[in-house]
Design a protein around this motif. Structure first.
Motif, PDB file in Angstrom:
ATOM      1  N   LEU A  80       0.862  -1.179   0.000  1.00 35.79           N
ATOM      2  CA  LEU A  80       0.000   0.000   0.000  1.00 35.79           C
ATOM      3  C   LEU A  80       0.898   1.229   0.000  1.00 35.79           C
ATOM      4  CD1 LEU A  80      -2.983   0.986   0.141  1.00 35.79           C
ATOM      5  CD2 LEU A  80      -2.626   1.255   2.609  1.00 35.79           C
ATOM      6  N   GLN A  81       0.966   1.905  -1.135  1.00 33.39           N
ATOM      7  CA  GLN A  81       1.705   3.149  -1.233  1.00 33.39           C
ATOM      8  C   GLN A  81       0.786   4.287  -0.816  1.00 33.39           C
ATOM      9  OE1 GLN A  81       5.018   3.728  -2.117  1.00 33.39           O
ATOM     10  NE2 GLN A  81       4.530   5.798  -1.422  1.00 33.39           N
ATOM     11  N   MET A  82       1.175   5.031   0.204  1.00 30.44           N
ATOM     12  CA  MET A  82       0.355   6.100   0.752  1.00 30.44           C
ATOM     13  C   MET A  82       1.065   7.432   0.546  1.00 30.44           C
ATOM     14  SD  MET A  82      -1.020   4.315   4.274  1.00 30.44           S
ATOM     15  CE  MET A  82       0.612   4.327   5.029  1.00 30.44           C
ATOM     16  N   ASN A  83       0.464   8.301  -0.242  1.00 35.93           N
ATOM     17  CA  ASN A  83       1.008   9.622  -0.513  1.00 35.93           C
ATOM     18  C   ASN A  83       0.066  10.698   0.017  1.00 35.93           C
ATOM     19  OD1 ASN A  83       3.169   8.445  -1.975  1.00 35.93           O
ATOM     20  ND2 ASN A  83       1.964   8.464  -3.865  1.00 35.93           N
ATOM     21  N   SER A  84       0.586  11.910   0.136  1.00 38.17           N
ATOM     22  CA  SER A  84      -0.206  13.047   0.613  1.00 38.17           C
ATOM     23  C   SER A  84      -0.953  12.709   1.893  1.00 38.17           C
ATOM     24  CB  SER A  84      -1.185  13.496  -0.476  1.00 38.17           C
ATOM     25  OG  SER A  84      -0.509  13.860  -1.655  1.00 38.17           O
ATOM     26  N   LEU A  85      -0.250  12.129   2.833  1.00 33.88           N
ATOM     27  CA  LEU A  85      -0.871  11.680   4.072  1.00 33.88           C
ATOM     28  C   LEU A  85      -1.423  12.836   4.891  1.00 33.88           C
ATOM     29  CD1 LEU A  85       1.636   8.876   4.969  1.00 33.88           C
ATOM     30  CD2 LEU A  85      -0.839   8.574   4.738  1.00 33.88           C
ATOM     31  N   LYS A  86      -2.536  12.569   5.558  1.00 37.11           N
ATOM     32  CA  LYS A  86      -3.224  13.539   6.392  1.00 37.11           C
ATOM     33  C   LYS A  86      -3.314  13.025   7.817  1.00 37.11           C
ATOM     34  CE  LYS A  86      -6.263  14.639   2.475  1.00 37.11           C
ATOM     35  NZ  LYS A  86      -7.680  14.685   2.018  1.00 37.11           N
ATOM     36  N   PRO A  87      -3.454  13.913   8.799  1.00 36.67           N
ATOM     37  CA  PRO A  87      -3.602  13.456  10.190  1.00 36.67           C
ATOM     38  C   PRO A  87      -4.738  12.453  10.370  1.00 36.67           C
ATOM     39  CG  PRO A  87      -3.127  15.788  10.165  1.00 36.67           C
ATOM     40  CD  PRO A  87      -3.342  15.381   8.723  1.00 36.67           C
ATOM     41  N   GLU A  88      -5.810  12.590   9.610  1.00 32.85           N
ATOM     42  CA  GLU A  88      -6.928  11.670   9.721  1.00 32.85           C
ATOM     43  C   GLU A  88      -6.622  10.269   9.199  1.00 32.85           C
ATOM     44  OE1 GLU A  88      -8.354  14.842   6.661  1.00 32.85           O
ATOM     45  OE2 GLU A  88      -6.945  14.747   8.340  1.00 32.85           O
ATOM     46  N   ASP A  89      -5.449  10.082   8.576  1.00 32.19           N
ATOM     47  CA  ASP A  89      -5.007   8.755   8.157  1.00 32.19           C
ATOM     48  C   ASP A  89      -4.362   7.987   9.304  1.00 32.19           C
ATOM     49  OD1 ASP A  89      -5.774   9.014   5.407  1.00 32.19           O
ATOM     50  OD2 ASP A  89      -3.971  10.212   5.059  1.00 32.19           O
ATOM     51  N   THR A  90      -4.134   8.646  10.420  1.00 36.06           N
ATOM     52  CA  THR A  90      -3.516   8.008  11.576  1.00 36.06           C
ATOM     53  C   THR A  90      -4.376   6.849  12.070  1.00 36.06           C
ATOM     54  OG1 THR A  90      -2.384  10.019  12.288  1.00 36.06           O
ATOM     55  CG2 THR A  90      -2.779   8.335  13.958  1.00 36.06           C
ATOM     56  N   ALA A  91      -3.783   5.655  12.145  1.00 34.00           N
ATOM     57  CA  ALA A  91      -4.516   4.456  12.550  1.00 34.00           C
ATOM     58  C   ALA A  91      -3.575   3.265  12.568  1.00 34.00           C
ATOM     59  CB  ALA A  91      -5.667   4.173  11.582  1.00 34.00           C
ATOM     60  N   MET A  92      -4.063   2.157  13.125  1.00 33.60           N
ATOM     61  CA  MET A  92      -3.398   0.882  12.967  1.00 33.60           C
ATOM     62  C   MET A  92      -3.880   0.299  11.641  1.00 33.60           C
ATOM     63  SD  MET A  92      -1.245  -1.228  14.523  1.00 33.60           S
ATOM     64  CE  MET A  92      -1.361  -0.983  16.301  1.00 33.60           C
ATOM     65  N   TYR A  93      -2.955  -0.095  10.790  1.00 28.08           N
ATOM     66  CA  TYR A  93      -3.295  -0.631   9.478  1.00 28.08           C
ATOM     67  C   TYR A  93      -3.119  -2.143   9.461  1.00 28.08           C
ATOM     68  CZ  TYR A  93      -3.786   3.957   7.354  1.00 28.08           C
ATOM     69  OH  TYR A  93      -4.224   5.222   7.024  1.00 28.08           O
ATOM     70  N   TYR A  94      -4.127  -2.840   8.944  1.00 28.07           N
ATOM     71  CA  TYR A  94      -4.143  -4.292   8.925  1.00 28.07           C
ATOM     72  C   TYR A  94      -4.221  -4.831   7.503  1.00 28.07           C
ATOM     73  CZ  TYR A  94      -5.415  -3.775  13.857  1.00 28.07           C
ATOM     74  OH  TYR A  94      -5.443  -3.440  15.190  1.00 28.07           O
ATOM     75  N   CYS A  95      -3.515  -5.905   7.271  1.00 26.61           N
ATOM     76  CA  CYS A  95      -3.582  -6.658   6.027  1.00 26.61           C
ATOM     77  C   CYS A  95      -4.510  -7.849   6.248  1.00 26.61           C
ATOM     78  CB  CYS A  95      -2.173  -7.133   5.646  1.00 26.61           C
ATOM     79  SG  CYS A  95      -2.081  -8.217   4.210  1.00 26.61           S
ATOM     80  N   ALA A  96      -5.370  -8.145   5.275  1.00 25.49           N
ATOM     81  CA  ALA A  96      -6.324  -9.236   5.422  1.00 25.49           C
ATOM     82  C   ALA A  96      -6.504  -9.991   4.115  1.00 25.49           C
ATOM     83  CB  ALA A  96      -7.671  -8.695   5.901  1.00 25.49           C
ATOM     84  N   ALA A  97      -6.945 -11.254   4.233  1.00 26.62           N
ATOM     85  CA  ALA A  97      -7.150 -12.113   3.072  1.00 26.62           C
ATOM     86  C   ALA A  97      -8.471 -12.853   3.191  1.00 26.62           C
ATOM     87  CB  ALA A  97      -6.007 -13.115   2.943  1.00 26.62           C
ATOM     88  N   ASP A  98      -9.130 -13.053   2.049  1.00 25.89           N
ATOM     89  CA  ASP A  98     -10.376 -13.814   2.030  1.00 25.89           C
ATOM     90  C   ASP A  98     -10.546 -14.500   0.686  1.00 25.89           C
ATOM     91  OD1 ASP A  98     -13.013 -14.072   3.790  1.00 25.89           O
ATOM     92  OD2 ASP A  98     -13.601 -13.985   1.679  1.00 25.89           O
ATOM     93  N   ARG A  99     -11.080 -15.706   0.713  1.00 25.53           N
ATOM     94  CA  ARG A  99     -11.266 -16.498  -0.503  1.00 25.53           C
ATOM     95  C   ARG A  99     -12.355 -15.926  -1.400  1.00 25.53           C
ATOM     96  NH1 ARG A  99     -12.032 -18.392  -4.612  1.00 25.53           N
ATOM     97  NH2 ARG A  99     -11.973 -20.587  -5.320  1.00 25.53           N
ATOM     98  N   ILE A 100     -13.371 -15.320  -0.810  1.00 24.77           N
ATOM     99  CA  ILE A 100     -14.531 -14.871  -1.564  1.00 24.77           C
ATOM    100  C   ILE A 100     -14.742 -13.365  -1.536  1.00 24.77           C
ATOM    101  CG2 ILE A 100     -17.043 -15.049  -1.769  1.00 24.77           C
ATOM    102  CD1 ILE A 100     -16.795 -17.843  -0.492  1.00 24.77           C
TER     103      ILE A 100
END
Length: 121
Positions: A80-100
């Motif tokens: 995940l390339q994140m540009n022009s970041l803003k304070p409201e982007d502050t968070a814990m970021y999670y990667c997830a996978a699903d078959r469907i």
């Protein structure tokens, strides 16, 4: 054993950039949809971006034009390339996978432990 591990989080000033990575194993990568989610303190977990096994992509309105999701099927990695970041982007970021599922709702099967992104003004 299924493993999903995020990396690349950190602290950056408003307007800066970060690139998150996710390494996964233990399931059929090429048949799974992958997604990035985030959760700020006191708020619900929300979808950021998702990419299907065939490469189709969707983004949350709040990040369109600023974030880019991609997957390397030879290495079983998600970015995940994140540009022009803003304070409201502050968070814990999670990667997830699903078959469907290919939605931006947090109902995926496999989840990483998260990586913290902090954007200061």
């Amino acid at each position: 054993q299924v493993q999903v591990v995020e990396s690349g989080g950190g602290s950056v000033q408003s307007g800066g950039s970060l690139r998150l990575s996710c390494a996964a194993s233990g399931f059929g990568w090429n048949l799974y949809c992958m997604g990035w989610f985030r959760q700020a303190p006191g708020k619900e977990r929300e979808g950021v971006a998702a990419i299907a096994h065939d490469g189709y992509i969707r983004y949350a309105v709040s990040v369109k034009g600023r974030f880019t999701i991609s997957r390397d099927n030879a290495k079983n990695t998600l970015s995940l390339q994140m540009n022009s970041l803003k304070p409201e982007d502050t968070a814990m970021y999670y990667c997830a996978a699903d078959r469907i599922d290919w939605s931006l709702q947090p109902r995926y099967t496999y989840w990483g432990q998260g990586t913290q992104v902090t954007v200061s003004s």
